[in-house]
Design an enzyme around this catalytic site. Structure first.
Site, PDB file in Angstrom:
ATOM      1  N   SER A 232      63.643  44.276  97.039  1.00  0.00           N
ATOM      2  CA  SER A 232      63.670  45.081  95.812  1.00  0.00           C
ATOM      3  C   SER A 232      62.306  45.729  95.603  1.00  0.00           C
ATOM      4  O   SER A 232      61.287  45.203  96.056  1.00  0.00           O
ATOM      5  CB  SER A 232      63.964  44.200  94.601  1.00  0.00           C
ATOM      6  OG  SER A 232      62.821  43.422  94.283  1.00  0.00           O
ATOM      7  N   ASP A 233      62.288  46.873  94.937  1.00  0.00           N
ATOM      8  CA  ASP A 233      60.995  47.330  94.431  1.00  0.00           C
ATOM      9  C   ASP A 233      60.529  46.285  93.418  1.00  0.00           C
ATOM     10  O   ASP A 233      61.318  45.491  92.900  1.00  0.00           O
ATOM     11  CB  ASP A 233      61.101  48.725  93.805  1.00  0.00           C
ATOM     12  CG  ASP A 233      59.720  49.385  93.722  1.00  0.00           C
ATOM     13  OD1 ASP A 233      58.702  48.673  93.842  1.00  0.00           O
ATOM     14  OD2 ASP A 233      59.645  50.612  93.518  1.00  0.00           O
ATOM     15  N   TRP A 234      59.237  46.313  93.163  1.00  0.00           N
ATOM     16  CA  TRP A 234      58.630  45.227  92.381  1.00  0.00           C
ATOM     17  C   TRP A 234      59.138  45.243  90.927  1.00  0.00           C
ATOM     18  O   TRP A 234      58.750  46.095  90.133  1.00  0.00           O
ATOM     19  CB  TRP A 234      57.115  45.361  92.459  1.00  0.00           C
ATOM     20  CG  TRP A 234      56.491  44.586  93.602  1.00  0.00           C
ATOM     21  CD1 TRP A 234      55.430  43.738  93.504  1.00  0.00           C
ATOM     22  CD2 TRP A 234      56.870  44.571  94.989  1.00  0.00           C
ATOM     23  NE1 TRP A 234      55.156  43.180  94.749  1.00  0.00           N
ATOM     24  CE2 TRP A 234      56.020  43.662  95.663  1.00  0.00           C
ATOM     25  CE3 TRP A 234      57.878  45.190  95.737  1.00  0.00           C
ATOM     26  CZ2 TRP A 234      56.118  43.398  97.028  1.00  0.00           C
ATOM     27  CZ3 TRP A 234      57.976  44.926  97.097  1.00  0.00           C
ATOM     28  CH2 TRP A 234      57.099  44.038  97.720  1.00  0.00           C
ATOM     29  N   GLY A 235      60.030  44.326  90.637  1.00  0.00           N
ATOM     30  CA  GLY A 235      60.588  44.261  89.285  1.00  0.00           C
ATOM     31  C   GLY A 235      61.855  45.080  89.125  1.00  0.00           C
ATOM     32  O   GLY A 235      62.281  45.362  88.011  1.00  0.00           O
ATOM     33  N   ALA A 236      62.498  45.445  90.259  1.00  0.00           N
ATOM     34  CA  ALA A 236      63.664  46.334  90.157  1.00  0.00           C
ATOM     35  C   ALA A 236      64.962  45.586  89.885  1.00  0.00           C
ATOM     36  O   ALA A 236      65.979  46.214  89.602  1.00  0.00           O
ATOM     37  CB  ALA A 236      63.813  47.146  91.448  1.00  0.00           C
TER      38      ALA A 236
END
Ligand code: BGC
Length: 766
Positions: A232-236
Site C-alpha cells: 500500500s502507499d503509506w497510510g492508503a
C-alpha cells in the site's frame, strides 16, 4: 538470516497472529520479522530519482534527514531525454546505492500520467503519454532490479492529483482507464515484472485502490500476470480486511498491531478467507526471500560517489530541452568580455521536488560556479540574484535594478528563472502555471537593456511561457536536474553538450487550454475524468489548438533531415494458435541525416492514427520512438516495430483490446506537430466481430460478420412476409438502426422480442 526461506513450510508453521502481523510493516521502512522462525525484516526506501534511506527518524514527509545519496534528475526531467538506455543507467546506479546501503526495495518509479500540469507531483512522474511512460518505466525498473534490488511501481492507479489524494474518487471510464491510465503500468508489469507494485491512496470509480479486487487481482494478476507483491502507499489502507481480500499483500507503514488484530478477528468471524491472508503472507515471505543478500548493507558493494555524480551530470544534460534558439544565441560563443548571470536559481539551484522523494545529495553543483569554471579565462562572469526565492523579505525592486545594471554592462546575458519550492510539492497541487511575477518583471526589465537574452528554466512541471517568450533569444528548459544539474546547464550553454531533450509533456499556452481544466481537481471527494482519452497532446490535436511547445519538441545545435519512410506490414506468424488475428507487426524505418556542423542526437517519433475507426480515437498517438546519435553528415536508419496492440483500442463492449482492420496513418517526425513524413497502410485482418447481446441494435447486428446474415434471414422469414427490404433503404436504416433488435422484433410482429433475439444469438454462437 542466512538460511534460504521455504515459504510453504513457513506458512505451515506461522500462527494466525503471526501471519496477520506480517501483512503490515514494522515501523516506517521495514517489513515485520518473526525471530522465532528466523524470518528477518527487509528495508524499503524512497524514492524514484535517488535513494532516501532514513535510518533513525520515522518520518516519510521529507522533513528528516536521510543518508547521503546521489540525487539524479527527477522523473519529468529524465523522461525528457527520451533515452531508455540513460534511464537504465540511472536505475542501475540507484540500485547499486541501494545495495550498498542494505535497502531491498526502492519505492519507485512513479509512472502516473500527467493529466493536468497542476498536479503537485508531476515532477515525480514521467509523461502525459502512456507509451513513453511505459518504455521509460521499464528501463528504470530493469536498471534497478538488475542490481538484485526490488522496485515499487507506483502509484497504482489513477493518482493524478494531490488534492484530496487520500479520499478522492477518480471517476474515469474504462476505455481511458485502459488506454491512458493503466497502459504504462501494464507495459512495465508485463515486460519487467517489478518486485512490487504500490497501490495509490485514491479511490477509482468509488473503490479505494488498496481494496479493489478488480484492480489488484483481476487486472494486475490475472490479466497482466503480475507475480510480485502489492504494497500500500503509506497510510492508503482504509479497511485492512477488505484490502487483504482484494489482493493487497503488505500494508505500510506499521499500524501498531491494529490491522493485524482486525485480520485475526475477521478470520475468526468467518469474514476473511484465511487463504487470502496466506496468499498475502506468502508474497511477503517471497519478497523477503528474494531480497536475500540485498537485505543487508553489502560490504562488497560500495558506490563511486564521483562516478555517480558524473552520471547525474550527463543525465541532466541529456534531459535539458532547448525550446527556442533564435539567431544562434546558443551555445554561447563568448571568447572574451562579460557574461551576466542573473537569477538566484543560478546560485541556489532548485534541483528536486519536495516530499517523500527528497534526496539528501552527496553534493550539489550550481550553474553559476560551473559557468565560471567553464568559460574562457578572458570572460568575466558577473552575477546578480534579481529576485528572492520563497523569501518574503526580498526587495524585488532593488534586486531588479541591480540585475539590470549588470545586464547593461554585459556582452551576453543568461537569466535563470523557475518555480520556487513552495510551488511544487507532494501533498498539494499548483493553482496556476505561471512563474512568480517578480521573475517575469525581472526578465522584461533585463530584455529592455539587452538584445539577446537567454533564459534557463528550473521547474518540475510545465510553466506558461507565452507572455514573455518573445522577449528572449533562447530558452533552455532544464527541469529539476538533480544534484549535478548546475554543471549540466553550463555544459549545454557552453556547447560542451548538444541538447537532445524532447518534451514529454505539452507546454500549453494557457492553463485554460488544458484538457482537464474544467474537471480538476474535482469536488466533494470526486474528480470526473471528463476529457476521457483526450489527455495532453491527444486533446490539443483533437481540437486543433495552438500550444506554446508541442509534445515531443526540442531543438539541437545541429539539424536533422528525415527521408525514405518505409512502412512494411509483416504478415502474421504461421504459429498463431488462435487463428489469424491481424498483423503481427508493422516495421517503420526512416533514414535520418545530421545536416549540421556538430554531432547531435535526434529523436525519431512514430505516431499512429486510425482515421476510419468505428469508434472515436485520438488523431494520432505515439507508438514508438528511437534516439539516434549522428556525427555531422552521418546518416542512420531508425527502425521502430509496432505490434498489433499498438493499432488496437480498448472496447468496453468486447471487454478487451480490439484490432480493427483497415487503413492506418503512420506519421513520423521530430515532434507531435513536426511530422515530416506520412504513410497510409492498409492492415488486413478478420472483420470486427463485437459481441452481440439482448440489447444490441439492428445496426450492430448488421455490422457483425455472422449476425448480419442471421438477422437478414430472420427478417426474410417474418410471419407477415419478407421484411429484409427494410435494410435496403439507407435513410430508413439510419433511423431504424438505433433500435435494439429486441424492440423491433415486437414492433414488426415477429414475436416476443427477448426469446426471438435469444434464438438469434444462439444461431450466431452456434
Ligand atoms: C508517497 C509514496 C512514498 C511513501 C513512502 C507516500 O506519502 O505517496 O510515493 O513512497 O509515502 O515515503
Amino acid at each position: 538470516m542466512t538460511e534460504p526461506i521455504d515459504v510453504d513450510a513457513l506458512l505451515g508453521e506461522l500462527t494466525a497472529e503471526e501471519k496477520a502481523s506480517l501483512a503490515s510493516g514494522q515501523g516506517f521502512w521495514w517489513t515485520r520479522a518473526v525471530p522465532r522462525l528466523g524470518i528477518p525484516s527487509i528495508m524499503v526506501s524512497d524514492g524514484p530519482h535517488g535513494l532516501r534511506k532514513q535510518d533513525r527518524r520515522n518520518d516519510h514527509l521529507g522533513l528528516g534527514d536521510s543518508t547521503p545519496a546521489t540525487c539524479f534528475p527527477t522523473a519529468s526531467a529524465l523522461a525528457s531525454s527520451w533515452d531508455a538506455e540513460l534511464l537504465r543507467a540511472v536505475g542501475d546506479a540507484i540500485g547499486e546505492e541501494a545495495r550498498a546501503q542494505g535497502v531491498s526495495v526502492v519505492l519507485g518509479p512513479g509512472i502516473n500520467i500527467k493529466r493536468s500540469p497542476l498536479c503537485g507531483r508531476n515532477f515525480e512522474y514521467l509523461s502525459e503519454d502512456p507509451h513513453l511512460s511505459g518504455v521509460l518505466g521499464v528501463a528504470l525498473v530493469e536498471g534497478i532490479q538488475g542490481r538484485g534490488v526490488g522496485t515499487s511501481l507506483k502509484h497504482f492507479a489513477v493518482n493524478n492529483q494531490e488534492a484530496d489524494r487520500l479520499r478522492v474518487s477518480a471517476d474515469v471510464e474504462e476505455r481511458p482507464l485502459r488506454e491512458v491510465y493503466l497502459a504504462a503500468f501494464e507495459h512495465v508489469v508485463r515486460t519487467a515484472q517489478p518486485w512490487t507494485v504500490m497501490c495509490s491512496y485514491n479511490r477509482i470509480n468509488g473503490v479505494y485502490a488498496s481494496q479493489d479486487p478488480w484492480l489488484l487481482t483481476e487486472v494486475l494478476r490475472h490479466e497482466w500476470g503480475f507475480e510480485g507483491l502489492v504494497v500500500s502507499d503509506w497510510g492508503a489502507v482504509d479497511d485492512p480486511v477488505a484490502a487483504v481480500a482484494a489482493g493487497l499483500d503488505l500494508e505500510m507503514p506499521s499500524t501498531g498491531g491494529a490491522s493485524a488484530a482486525r485480520l485475526v478477528a475477521a478470520m475468526a468471524a468467518g469474514e476473511l478467507d484465511p487463504a487470502a491472508l496466506d496468499a498475502a503472507v506468502g508474497r511477503v515471505l517471497g519478497l523477503v526471500a528474494r531480497a536475500g543478500a540485498a537485505g543487508h548493507p553489502d560490504a562488497d558493494v560500495t558506490f563511486d560517489v564521483d562516478a555517480h555524480h558524473a552520471l547525474a551530470r550527463r543525465a541532466a544534460a541529456d534531459c535539458a530541452v532547448l525550446l527556442r534558439n533564435e539567431r544562434g544565441a546558443l551555445p554561447l560563443h563568448l571568447a572574451a568580455g562579460r557574461l551576466a548571470v542573473i537569477g538566484e536559481l543560478a546560485r541556489t539551484p532548485r534541483f528536486q521536488g519536495a516530499g517523500s522523494s527528497k534526496v539528501n545529495p552527496t553534493r550539489v553543483d550550481d550553474a553559476l560556479t560551473a559557468l565560471r569554471e567553464g568559460v574562457p579565462r578572458e570572460v568575466e562572469v558577473d552575477f546578480a540574484p534579481g529576485y528572492g526565492v520563497d523569501d518574503p523579505r526580498a526587495d524585488h525592486g532593488s534586486l531588479r535594478e541591480e540585475a539590470v545594471a549588470v545586464a547593461r554592462a554585459a556582452d551576453a546575458v543568461v537569466v535563470f528563472l523557475g518555480l520556487p519550492p513552495s510551488y511544487e510539492s507532494e501533498g498539494y497541487d499548483r493553482d496556476h502555471i505561471d512563474l512568480p511575477p517578480e521573475q517575469v518583471e525581472l526578465l522584461a526589465a533585463v530584455a529592455d537593456v539587452t538584445a539577446d537574452v537567454v533564459v534557463v528554466l528550473a521547474n518540475g512541471s510545465v510553466v506558461a511561457v507565452d507572455a514573455w517568450i518573445d522577449r528572449t533569444a533562447a530558452v533552455l528548459e532544464a527541469w529539476l536536474g538533480g544534484q549535478a544539474g548546475g554543471g549540466a546547464v553550463a555544459d549545454v550553454l557552453l556547447g560542451a553538450v548538444n541538447p537532445s531533450g524532447r518534451l514529454a509533456e505539452t507546454m500549453p499556452r494557457r492553463l485554460a487550454d488544458t484538457p482537464a481544466h474544467l474537471n480538476f481537481p474535482g469536488e466533494d471527494r470526486h474528480v470526473r475524468y471528463g476529457e476521457g482519452l483526450f489527455v495532453g497532446y491527444r486533446h490539443h490535436d483533437a481540437v486543433g489548438r495552438e500550444v506554446s511547445f508541442p509534445f515531443g519538441h526540442g531543438l539541437s545545435y545541429t539539424t536533422f533531415e528525415h527521408a525514405d519512410l518505409d512502412v512494411r506490414v509483416l504478415p502474421a506468424g504461421a504459429d498463431r494458435d488462435a487463428g489469424w488475428r491481424g498483423p503481427d507487426r508493422l516495421e517503420v524505418s526512416v533514414a535520418v541525416t545530421n545536416t549540421g556542423a556538430v554531432a547531435g542526437q535526434e529523436v525519431v517519433q512514430v505516431y499512429v492514427g486510425d482515421p476510419e475507426a468505428s469508434v472515436t480515437r485520438p488523431v494520432r498517438e505515439l507508438k514508438g520512438f528511437a534516439k539516434v546519435r549522428l556525427e555531422p553528415g552521418e546518416t542512420a536508419t531508425a527502425t521502430v516495430v509496432l505490434a498489433e496492440r499498438d493499432l488496437s483500442y480498448w472496447s468496453t463492449r468486447a471487454g478487451g483490446w480490439v484490432f480493427e482492420p483497415g487503413e492506418f496513418e503512420v506519421a513520423v517526425g521530430a515532434s507531435s506537430r513536426d511530422l515530416r513524413q506520412r504513410a497510409v497502410v492498409h492492415v488486413d485482418g478478420p472483420p470486427l466481430a463485437l459481441p452481440l447481446d439482448r440489447e444490441s441494435t439492428l445496426a450492430e447486428w448488421l455490422e457483425h460478420p455472422v449476425g448480419h446474415e442471421v438477422v437478414l434471414a430472420a427478417l426474410r422469414r417474418a410471419p407477415g412476409g419478407d421484411l429484409s427490404g427494410l435494410v435496403d433503404d439507407p435513410e430508413r436504416l439510419r433511423m431504424l438502426g438505433s433500435f435494439p433488435l429486441k424492440r423491433l422484433v415486437g414492433m414488426l410482429g415477429m414475436g416476443e422480442g427477448a426469446p426471438v433475439v435469444d434464438g438469434l444469438l444462439a444461431e450466431v454462437v452456434g
